[in-house]
Design a protein around this motif. Structure first.
Motif, PDB file in Angstrom:
ATOM      1  N   GLY A   1      18.873  -6.836  -0.386  1.00 13.08           N
ATOM      2  CA  GLY A   1      19.246  -8.695   0.122  1.00 13.08           C
ATOM      3  C   GLY A   1      18.745  -8.171   1.587  1.00 13.08           C
ATOM      4  O   GLY A   1      18.650  -9.165   2.921  1.00 13.08           O
ATOM      5  N   SER A   2      17.649  -7.368   2.113  1.00 12.45           N
ATOM      6  CA  SER A   2      17.572  -7.082   3.202  1.00 12.45           C
ATOM      7  C   SER A   2      15.842  -8.269   3.445  1.00 12.45           C
ATOM      8  O   SER A   2      15.453  -8.371   4.854  1.00 12.45           O
ATOM      9  CB  SER A   2      17.172  -5.659   3.988  1.00 12.45           C
ATOM     10  N   MET A   3      15.493  -7.601   2.796  1.00 15.23           N
ATOM     11  CA  MET A   3      13.979  -8.998   1.927  1.00 15.23           C
ATOM     12  C   MET A   3      14.386 -10.130   1.713  1.00 15.23           C
ATOM     13  O   MET A   3      14.065 -10.641   0.598  1.00 15.23           O
ATOM     14  CB  MET A   3      13.020  -8.339   2.193  1.00 15.23           C
ATOM     15  N   PRO A   4      15.240 -11.732   2.263  1.00 12.67           N
ATOM     16  CA  PRO A   4      15.634 -12.504   0.848  1.00 12.67           C
ATOM     17  C   PRO A   4      14.578 -13.532   0.720  1.00 12.67           C
ATOM     18  O   PRO A   4      14.472 -14.125  -0.580  1.00 12.67           O
ATOM     19  CB  PRO A   4      16.748 -13.245   2.330  1.00 12.67           C
ATOM     20  N   LEU A   5      13.690 -13.302   1.427  1.00 11.68           N
ATOM     21  CA  LEU A   5      12.479 -14.906   1.124  1.00 11.68           C
ATOM     22  C   LEU A   5      11.951 -14.228   0.283  1.00 11.68           C
ATOM     23  O   LEU A   5      10.828 -14.522  -1.238  1.00 11.68           O
ATOM     24  CB  LEU A   5      11.634 -14.806   2.445  1.00 11.68           C
ATOM     25  N   TRP A   6      11.489 -12.525   0.263  1.00  7.42           N
ATOM     26  CA  TRP A   6      10.664 -11.977  -0.405  1.00  7.42           C
ATOM     27  C   TRP A   6      11.104 -12.002  -2.102  1.00  7.42           C
ATOM     28  O   TRP A   6      10.707 -12.085  -2.824  1.00  7.42           O
ATOM     29  CB  TRP A   6      10.500 -10.351  -0.084  1.00  7.42           C
TER      30      TRP A   6
ATOM     31  N   VAL B   1       0.778  -1.534  -0.246  1.00  6.25           N
ATOM     32  CA  VAL B   1      -0.066  -0.309  -0.004  1.00  6.25           C
ATOM     33  C   VAL B   1       0.860   1.195  -0.208  1.00  6.25           C
ATOM     34  O   VAL B   1       0.309   2.083  -0.682  1.00  6.25           O
ATOM     35  CB  VAL B   1      -1.087   0.109   1.105  1.00  6.25           C
ATOM     36  N   GLY B   2       2.053   1.197   1.169  1.00  4.38           N
ATOM     37  CA  GLY B   2       3.416   2.117   0.636  1.00  4.38           C
ATOM     38  C   GLY B   2       4.559   1.320  -0.112  1.00  4.38           C
ATOM     39  O   GLY B   2       4.572   0.400   0.253  1.00  4.38           O
ATOM     40  N   LEU B   3       5.541   2.333  -0.461  1.00  4.65           N
ATOM     41  CA  LEU B   3       6.815   1.568  -0.672  1.00  4.65           C
ATOM     42  C   LEU B   3       7.443   1.430   0.509  1.00  4.65           C
ATOM     43  O   LEU B   3       8.639   0.982   0.128  1.00  4.65           O
ATOM     44  CB  LEU B   3       7.176   2.386  -1.693  1.00  4.65           C
ATOM     45  N   TRP B   4       7.169   1.316   2.008  1.00  9.11           N
ATOM     46  CA  TRP B   4       8.413   1.284   3.175  1.00  9.11           C
ATOM     47  C   TRP B   4       9.596   0.197   3.130  1.00  9.11           C
ATOM     48  O   TRP B   4      10.178   0.587   2.725  1.00  9.11           O
ATOM     49  CB  TRP B   4       7.209   1.379   4.527  1.00  9.11           C
ATOM     50  N   PRO B   5       9.289  -0.454   2.795  1.00  9.48           N
ATOM     51  CA  PRO B   5       9.941  -1.684   2.824  1.00  9.48           C
ATOM     52  C   PRO B   5      10.743  -2.064   1.499  1.00  9.48           C
ATOM     53  O   PRO B   5      12.688  -1.929   1.633  1.00  9.48           O
ATOM     54  CB  PRO B   5       9.485  -3.497   2.982  1.00  9.48           C
ATOM     55  N   LEU B   6      10.817  -0.833   0.265  1.00 10.74           N
ATOM     56  CA  LEU B   6      11.480  -0.909  -0.838  1.00 10.74           C
ATOM     57  C   LEU B   6      12.824   0.251   0.074  1.00 10.74           C
ATOM     58  O   LEU B   6      13.958   0.016  -1.204  1.00 10.74           O
ATOM     59  CB  LEU B   6      11.050  -0.997  -1.693  1.00 10.74           C
ATOM     60  N   PHE B   7      12.326   0.787   0.450  1.00 13.82           N
ATOM     61  CA  PHE B   7      14.012   1.216   0.628  1.00 13.82           C
ATOM     62  C   PHE B   7      14.481   1.135   1.869  1.00 13.82           C
ATOM     63  O   PHE B   7      15.748   1.661   1.468  1.00 13.82           O
ATOM     64  CB  PHE B   7      13.140   3.041   1.787  1.00 13.82           C
ATOM     65  N   ALA B   8      14.847  -0.298   2.005  1.00 16.09           N
ATOM     66  CA  ALA B   8      15.608  -0.935   2.782  1.00 16.09           C
ATOM     67  C   ALA B   8      17.090  -1.204   1.483  1.00 16.09           C
ATOM     68  O   ALA B   8      16.556  -1.673   0.325  1.00 16.09           O
ATOM     69  CB  ALA B   8      15.552  -1.599   3.438  1.00 16.09           C
ATOM     70  N   GLU B   9      18.136  -2.250   2.574  1.00 17.95           N
ATOM     71  CA  GLU B   9      19.583  -2.341   1.592  1.00 17.95           C
ATOM     72  C   GLU B   9      18.620  -3.564   0.602  1.00 17.95           C
ATOM     73  O   GLU B   9      18.137  -4.404   1.318  1.00 17.95           O
ATOM     74  CB  GLU B   9      20.465  -2.183   1.717  1.00 17.95           C
TER      75      GLU B   9
END
Length: 362
Positions: A311-316, A301-309
């Motif tokens: 490799g921060s969300m390996p499962l996704w 609904v917003g882009l918040w986790p996409l600001f992370a580096e």
């Protein structure tokens, strides 16, 4: 298919890698915020709303549908828009623009949900630019006071409103973290003789005189349509949102759910909240991926986790690249365009952030 008309998206259409985009007028949200408040000061609320083309107190910022075939018609607008943004001063994220008490000025407090969200910076530039133009035109100088809490927090935002009331600003434009929590601060400002408008995220039961922004419900439905086209009519889907209760986010979710309701094979297995926090967004996405290894789709609904580096969300990330996971996200900042180019995100629904200070109604 994309939302917004950033330089990268326009270039993508020219190069043939993007087929079409639905462009919001972000600049206008800032530009017209200042314009309508100036009209309010000069002519009163009813005259200002009439002149701005408001319908039932709402000013729809509108969209432009751009393809390779229509790009030539849109480019004069794009050129003007690009020239507007040049040479605009930027306020530091942790300081407020100082001003002397000058009753001959029209001072407008322009309050985003948070200062740490880049989405609001383009709208801020639109507000600054319109104030600059109105000051040059005279006879009353116009000043925009861009203030807010560092992170999204309804209580801190209420304190910011109290602060600008105490300063004696002439008007307020605010993107509300929570529609109910904003009611009392907005009503206090109105009681003090300060007109208030909302932009981006509304507080419809408050005494604000208008809301300016996109139709978030329709944006949510557009996201649902993209997801179904890409993912198909069956699958498990999760939603990531920000601050619970934020009116614009809730409307996007409502539109998305209505959009997938016609497809009984699509199951929404989780709706998770990150409070507009990047790190929490990463955490809840990964937790949801772990709990649902067979997940087929996401609506950010917003882009918040996409600001992370990376490799921060390996499962996704693994599911996006190797398992056919489809992700549709709101907003069209550069970080999201990069994720799209690399195959992690399949669709974007964007807003005309610059236009949060001004809009042209069609």
């Amino acid at each position: 298919m994309s939302f917004d008309a950033t330089t990268d998206i326009i270039n993508g259409i020219k190069e043939g890698v993007i087929d079409a985009t639905v462009a919001q007028r972000e600049y206008d949200m800032g530009y017209k915020s200042v314009q309508i408040i100036k009209l309010m000061a000069e002519k009163g609320k009813d005259a200002a709303l009439t002149e701005m083309g408001a319908v039932d107190g709402i000013i729809d910022t509108g969209v432009d549908v751009i393809t390779a075939a229509t790009l030539k018609d849109y480019e004069p607008h794009w050129t003007r828009r690009a020239s507007r943004t040049s040479g605009i001063p930027r306020a530091g994220p942790h300081r407020r623009r100082r001003r002397r008490a000058a009753p001959e000025k029209l001072v407008i407090a322009w309050i985003p949900k948070a200062l740490n969200n880049p989405v609001f910076e383009v709208g801020r530039d639109g507000a600054f630019k319109k104030a600059e133009e109105l000051t040059a035109a005279g006879p009353i100088p116009v000043e925009v006071d861009y203030v807010g809490s560092v992170a999204s927090d309804a209580a801190e935002q209420a304190a910011v409103v109290e602060d600008v009331i105490a300063k004696g600003v002439n008007a307020i434009g605010i993107s509300c973290n929570d529609p109910t929590a904003c009611e009392d601060p907005i009503n206090k400002a109105v009681a003090a003789g300060i007109p208030v408008m909302t932009w981006d995220s509304d507080s419809p039961k408050s005494q604000r005189f208008t809301y300016l922004g996109v139709d978030n419900y329709q944006g949510g439905k557009a996201a649902a349509e993209m997801l179904v086209k890409i993912m198909g009519e069956k699958g498990k889907v999760a939603l990531l949102t920000g601050v619970p209760g934020a009116f614009n986010l809730e409307e996007r979710i409502r539109g998305f759910k209505d959009g997938v309701a016609a497809y009984p094979g699509i199951e929404i297995v989780a709706t998770v909240y990150c409070n507009d926090d990047i790190n929490l967004g990463v955490q809840v996405v990964e937790e949801t991926m772990q709990a649902n290894p067979d997940l087929n789709g996401w609506f950010f609904v917003g882009l918040w986790p996409l600001f992370a580096e990376r490799g921060s969300m390996p499962l996704w990330e693994d599911a996006a690249l190797n398992k056919g996971l489809v992700t549709i996200s709101f907003d069209t900042l550069q970080v999201e365009l990069d994720f799209m180019k690399d195959g992690y995100v399949q669709g974007l629904v964007g807003q005309k952030y610059f236009g949060w200070a001004t809009t042209r109604c069609r």
